[in-house]
Design a protein around this motif. Structure first.
Motif, PDB file in Angstrom:
ATOM      1  N   LEU A 162       8.768  20.057  15.533  1.00  0.00           N
ATOM      2  CA  LEU A 162       7.386  20.251  15.098  1.00  0.00           C
ATOM      3  C   LEU A 162       7.002  19.237  14.028  1.00  0.00           C
ATOM      4  O   LEU A 162       5.947  18.595  14.112  1.00  0.00           O
ATOM      5  CB  LEU A 162       7.207  21.664  14.533  1.00  0.00           C
ATOM      6  N   LEU A 163       7.861  19.107  13.034  1.00  0.00           N
ATOM      7  CA  LEU A 163       7.577  18.229  11.903  1.00  0.00           C
ATOM      8  C   LEU A 163       7.507  16.764  12.335  1.00  0.00           C
ATOM      9  O   LEU A 163       6.561  16.039  11.996  1.00  0.00           O
ATOM     10  CB  LEU A 163       8.635  18.416  10.820  1.00  0.00           C
ATOM     11  N   VAL A 164       8.495  16.327  13.077  1.00  0.00           N
ATOM     12  CA  VAL A 164       8.539  14.927  13.496  1.00  0.00           C
ATOM     13  C   VAL A 164       7.370  14.599  14.418  1.00  0.00           C
ATOM     14  O   VAL A 164       6.732  13.546  14.286  1.00  0.00           O
ATOM     15  CB  VAL A 164       9.886  14.610  14.182  1.00  0.00           C
ATOM     16  N   SER A 165       7.066  15.519  15.334  1.00  0.00           N
ATOM     17  CA  SER A 165       5.976  15.297  16.271  1.00  0.00           C
ATOM     18  C   SER A 165       4.633  15.174  15.552  1.00  0.00           C
ATOM     19  O   SER A 165       3.823  14.287  15.861  1.00  0.00           O
ATOM     20  CB  SER A 165       5.911  16.443  17.285  1.00  0.00           C
ATOM     21  N   GLU A 166       4.389  16.040  14.566  1.00  0.00           N
ATOM     22  CA  GLU A 166       3.121  15.989  13.833  1.00  0.00           C
ATOM     23  C   GLU A 166       3.000  14.698  13.025  1.00  0.00           C
ATOM     24  O   GLU A 166       1.920  14.080  12.978  1.00  0.00           O
ATOM     25  CB  GLU A 166       3.015  17.201  12.907  1.00  0.00           C
ATOM     26  N   MET A 167       4.091  14.285  12.392  1.00  0.00           N
ATOM     27  CA  MET A 167       4.046  13.044  11.607  1.00  0.00           C
ATOM     28  C   MET A 167       3.772  11.846  12.509  1.00  0.00           C
ATOM     29  O   MET A 167       3.040  10.912  12.130  1.00  0.00           O
ATOM     30  CB  MET A 167       5.365  12.833  10.852  1.00  0.00           C
ATOM     31  N   GLU A 168       4.330  11.892  13.713  1.00  0.00           N
ATOM     32  CA  GLU A 168       4.143  10.797  14.656  1.00  0.00           C
ATOM     33  C   GLU A 168       2.711  10.787  15.197  1.00  0.00           C
ATOM     34  O   GLU A 168       2.058   9.743  15.246  1.00  0.00           O
ATOM     35  CB  GLU A 168       5.141  10.934  15.815  1.00  0.00           C
ATOM     36  N   GLN A 169       2.204  11.953  15.587  1.00  0.00           N
ATOM     37  CA  GLN A 169       0.865  12.022  16.164  1.00  0.00           C
ATOM     38  C   GLN A 169      -0.220  11.633  15.167  1.00  0.00           C
ATOM     39  O   GLN A 169      -1.210  10.988  15.528  1.00  0.00           O
ATOM     40  CB  GLN A 169       0.606  13.440  16.685  1.00  0.00           C
ATOM     41  N   GLN A 170      -0.042  12.011  13.909  1.00  0.00           N
ATOM     42  CA  GLN A 170      -1.047  11.729  12.893  1.00  0.00           C
ATOM     43  C   GLN A 170      -0.891  10.335  12.278  1.00  0.00           C
ATOM     44  O   GLN A 170      -1.759   9.890  11.514  1.00  0.00           O
ATOM     45  CB  GLN A 170      -0.979  12.778  11.769  1.00  0.00           C
ATOM     46  N   GLY A 171       0.206   9.659  12.582  1.00  0.00           N
ATOM     47  CA  GLY A 171       0.413   8.321  12.052  1.00  0.00           C
ATOM     48  C   GLY A 171       0.836   8.290  10.599  1.00  0.00           C
ATOM     49  O   GLY A 171       0.605   7.291   9.898  1.00  0.00           O
ATOM     50  N   PHE A 172       1.483   9.355  10.117  1.00  0.00           N
ATOM     51  CA  PHE A 172       1.964   9.389   8.743  1.00  0.00           C
ATOM     52  C   PHE A 172       3.239   8.555   8.613  1.00  0.00           C
ATOM     53  O   PHE A 172       3.883   8.209   9.604  1.00  0.00           O
ATOM     54  CB  PHE A 172       2.245  10.821   8.307  1.00  0.00           C
ATOM     55  N   ASP A 173       3.605   8.270   7.373  1.00  0.00           N
ATOM     56  CA  ASP A 173       4.803   7.473   7.104  1.00  0.00           C
ATOM     57  C   ASP A 173       6.027   8.331   6.818  1.00  0.00           C
ATOM     58  O   ASP A 173       7.105   7.807   6.534  1.00  0.00           O
ATOM     59  CB  ASP A 173       4.549   6.547   5.911  1.00  0.00           C
ATOM     60  N   GLY A 174       5.873   9.631   6.882  1.00  0.00           N
ATOM     61  CA  GLY A 174       6.957  10.563   6.597  1.00  0.00           C
ATOM     62  C   GLY A 174       6.370  11.823   6.004  1.00  0.00           C
ATOM     63  O   GLY A 174       5.186  12.120   6.183  1.00  0.00           O
ATOM     64  N   LEU A 175       7.200  12.569   5.272  1.00  0.00           N
ATOM     65  CA  LEU A 175       6.713  13.805   4.676  1.00  0.00           C
ATOM     66  C   LEU A 175       7.501  14.140   3.418  1.00  0.00           C
ATOM     67  O   LEU A 175       8.616  13.651   3.201  1.00  0.00           O
ATOM     68  CB  LEU A 175       6.792  14.960   5.676  1.00  0.00           C
ATOM     69  N   GLU A 208      11.949   7.386  14.016  1.00  0.00           N
ATOM     70  CA  GLU A 208      10.539   7.042  14.215  1.00  0.00           C
ATOM     71  C   GLU A 208       9.999   6.123  13.115  1.00  0.00           C
ATOM     72  O   GLU A 208       8.788   5.885  13.030  1.00  0.00           O
ATOM     73  CB  GLU A 208       9.686   8.320  14.268  1.00  0.00           C
ATOM     74  N   GLY A 209      10.906   5.624  12.258  1.00  0.00           N
ATOM     75  CA  GLY A 209      10.490   4.729  11.191  1.00  0.00           C
ATOM     76  C   GLY A 209       9.808   5.440  10.034  1.00  0.00           C
ATOM     77  O   GLY A 209       8.991   4.831   9.332  1.00  0.00           O
ATOM     78  N   LYS A 210      10.171   6.699   9.808  1.00  0.00           N
ATOM     79  CA  LYS A 210       9.526   7.494   8.775  1.00  0.00           C
ATOM     80  C   LYS A 210      10.565   7.998   7.766  1.00  0.00           C
ATOM     81  O   LYS A 210      11.772   7.961   8.020  1.00  0.00           O
ATOM     82  CB  LYS A 210       8.766   8.665   9.404  1.00  0.00           C
ATOM     83  N   VAL A 211      10.064   8.459   6.611  1.00  0.00           N
ATOM     84  CA  VAL A 211      10.955   8.840   5.520  1.00  0.00           C
ATOM     85  C   VAL A 211      10.803  10.326   5.208  1.00  0.00           C
ATOM     86  O   VAL A 211       9.781  10.949   5.497  1.00  0.00           O
ATOM     87  CB  VAL A 211      10.639   8.021   4.239  1.00  0.00           C
ATOM     88  N   LEU A 212      11.856  10.871   4.607  1.00  0.00           N
ATOM     89  CA  LEU A 212      11.843  12.247   4.119  1.00  0.00           C
ATOM     90  C   LEU A 212      12.064  12.227   2.624  1.00  0.00           C
ATOM     91  O   LEU A 212      12.990  11.608   2.118  1.00  0.00           O
ATOM     92  CB  LEU A 212      12.960  13.070   4.777  1.00  0.00           C
ATOM     93  N   LEU A 213      11.173  12.929   1.891  1.00  0.00           N
ATOM     94  CA  LEU A 213      11.336  13.103   0.451  1.00  0.00           C
ATOM     95  C   LEU A 213      11.475  14.589   0.179  1.00  0.00           C
ATOM     96  O   LEU A 213      10.730  15.401   0.753  1.00  0.00           O
ATOM     97  CB  LEU A 213      10.143  12.541  -0.326  1.00  0.00           C
ATOM     98  N   LEU A 218       0.842  -1.181   0.000  1.00  0.00           N
ATOM     99  CA  LEU A 218       0.000   0.000   0.000  1.00  0.00           C
ATOM    100  C   LEU A 218       0.885   1.240   0.000  1.00  0.00           C
ATOM    101  O   LEU A 218       2.029   1.207   0.460  1.00  0.00           O
ATOM    102  CB  LEU A 218      -0.902  -0.010   1.230  1.00  0.00           C
ATOM    103  N   PRO A 219       0.391   2.357  -0.504  1.00  0.00           N
ATOM    104  CA  PRO A 219       1.228   3.557  -0.579  1.00  0.00           C
ATOM    105  C   PRO A 219       1.536   4.118   0.801  1.00  0.00           C
ATOM    106  O   PRO A 219       0.722   4.034   1.727  1.00  0.00           O
ATOM    107  CB  PRO A 219       0.358   4.531  -1.384  1.00  0.00           C
ATOM    108  N   LEU A 220       2.717   4.698   0.917  1.00  0.00           N
ATOM    109  CA  LEU A 220       3.067   5.423   2.127  1.00  0.00           C
ATOM    110  C   LEU A 220       2.367   6.785   2.093  1.00  0.00           C
ATOM    111  O   LEU A 220       2.317   7.437   1.045  1.00  0.00           O
ATOM    112  CB  LEU A 220       4.580   5.615   2.220  1.00  0.00           C
ATOM    113  N   ILE A 221       1.854   7.220   3.228  1.00  0.00           N
ATOM    114  CA  ILE A 221       1.185   8.511   3.325  1.00  0.00           C
ATOM    115  C   ILE A 221       2.214   9.535   3.793  1.00  0.00           C
ATOM    116  O   ILE A 221       2.667   9.505   4.942  1.00  0.00           O
ATOM    117  CB  ILE A 221      -0.003   8.467   4.299  1.00  0.00           C
TER     118      ILE A 221
END
Length: 279
Positions: free
Chosen positions: A220-233, A270-275, A191-194
Motif C-alpha cells: 500500500l505504502l510503496v504503491s501510493e508513493m509511486e502513484q503520487q510521484g513522491f520521493d519517499g515517506l 523505486e528510487g525512494k527513501v524512508l525516514l 530542491l527538497p524531496l517530498i
C-alpha cells in the motif's frame, strides 16, 4: 488583553458575531465561535495592529543582531516579523526536514518560499489504519494531496552554488568530494524531496498483525508513493510502539526492525527513501 476588546453579539438570524472596538474601529466577523477561534483572534489582532504581516528586508537575521546570545526582547519584537529577502542562502550543510500541516494553510506558502533551505518537506497527509477485514490495512489521507503545491515546490531554486563557498576533501580512494562550506552562506541548488508523513494508527493487536504479516501494508505504502510521484515517506510509528513497551521485548523489536528494513528496501527499488520519526 484580547478578551477586553472583543465581545459576543447575536443578530436576528441567530448568527454569532465577534466585535472589536479597537482604535475606534468597529469590526464585525460572522463566526460560530467567539474568541476561541484562532483564525478569528488573528484577524482581530491584525485589524488592531497587534500582529504585523511578514515583510522582506535586505539584512539577514545575523546582520540585524537577532542571532546574538544577548539579543534584547525589544529588538525581537521590532524585527521578528521581517525575513531576509535572499531566500536561497543557506548556512547549514546538513539535512533539514520541514513538516507542513493541512490545517495551517500559511505553512504551505512558507514551504514554497523557503524551499531552497530544506532537504525534505513532509506534508502531514497520511494515516495507516485497519482495513475492513481482520488483519488488513488501509491508507487514508490521499484527499489532502495537493499536486499543484508540489509542482511549486519543485520549481528550480535561484542560481547555483558559488564555487568559493565549497570545500573539498580527499577520501581513502583518492577521489575528491566537495560540498558546501557550513561556515559560509551558499546558494542552494537542490530542491527538497517530498516525503509525506504516514502515521500508524493501530491498536496493539493490529500492530502485532502488521508486524507478523507486513506485506499488504508495505505494498500500500510503496504503491501510493509511486502513484503520487513522491520521493519517499516519513513513517511515524516509533513513538506509538515505544509507548506500548514494544521495543523492550526482543521479539517485537526484531519484528519492528524487520518491517522497517523491508519497507526501506521496497522503497529503494523505486528510487525512494524512508525516514523514521524517532523522538
Amino acid at each position: 488583553m484580547l478578551s477586553s476588546q472583543v465581545r459576543k453579539v447575536g443578530n436576528q438570524n441567530g448568527e454569532t458575531h465577534c466585535t472589536s472596538d479597537c482604535h475606534t474601529v468597529l469590526h464585525t466577523l460572522p463566526v460560530t465561535r467567539c474568541l476561541w477561534g484562532f483564525e478569528v483572534a488573528c484577524l482581530l489582532l491584525m485589524r488592531c495592529g497587534w500582529i504585523r504581516i511578514a515583510e522582506p528586508t535586505d539584512l539577514s537575521a545575523a546582520d540585524r543582531g537577532l542571532t546574538d546570545r544577548r539579543v534584547k526582547a525589544r529588538l525581537l519584537a521590532e524585527e521578528g516579523f521581517k525575513y531576509y529577502n535572499n531566500v536561497t542562502d543557506k548556512r547549514f550543510g546538513g539535512n533539514v526536514l520541514g513538516y507542513v500541516t493541512p490545517w495551517n494553510s500559511h505553512g504551505y506558502e512558507v514551504a514554497v518560499r523557503w524551499r531552497a533551505k530544506f532537504s525534505h518537506i513532509s506534508p502531514v497527509w497520511y494515516q495507516l489504519r485497519p482495513g475492513d477485514k481482520e488483519g488488513s490495512f488501509q491508507l487514508s489521507g490521499g484527499h489532502d494531496v495537493d499536486q499543484k503545491w508540489i509542482s511549486r515546490l519543485r520549481q528550480p531554486a535561484e542560481k547555483e552554488a558559488d564555487a568559493d563557498s565549497q570545500i573539498c576533501v580527499n577520501n581513502k580512494s583518492g577521489a575528491q568530494t566537495c560540498g558546501a562550506d557550513a561556515s559560509a552562506p551558499y546558494k542552494a541548488t537542490t530542491l527538497p524531496l517530498i516525503v509525506p508523513r504516514v502515521v500508524v494508527e493501530l491498536t496493539p493487536k493490529q500492530t502485532v498483525q502488521l508486524l507478523q504479516k507486513p506485506g499488504q501494508a508495505i505494498d500500500l505504502l510503496v504503491s501510493e508513493m509511486e502513484q503520487q510521484g513522491f520521493d519517499g515517506l516519513v513513517l511515524e510509528a516509533w513513538l506509538q510502539w515505544s509507548a506500548l513497551g514494544g521495543f523492550a521485548d526482543n521479539g517485537f523489536r526484531e519484528a519492528a526492525f524487520a518491517f522497517f528494513t523491508k519497507l526501506a528496501a521496497n522503497l529503494k527499488v523505486e528510487g525512494k527513501v524512508l525516514l523514521l520519526a524517532v523522538p
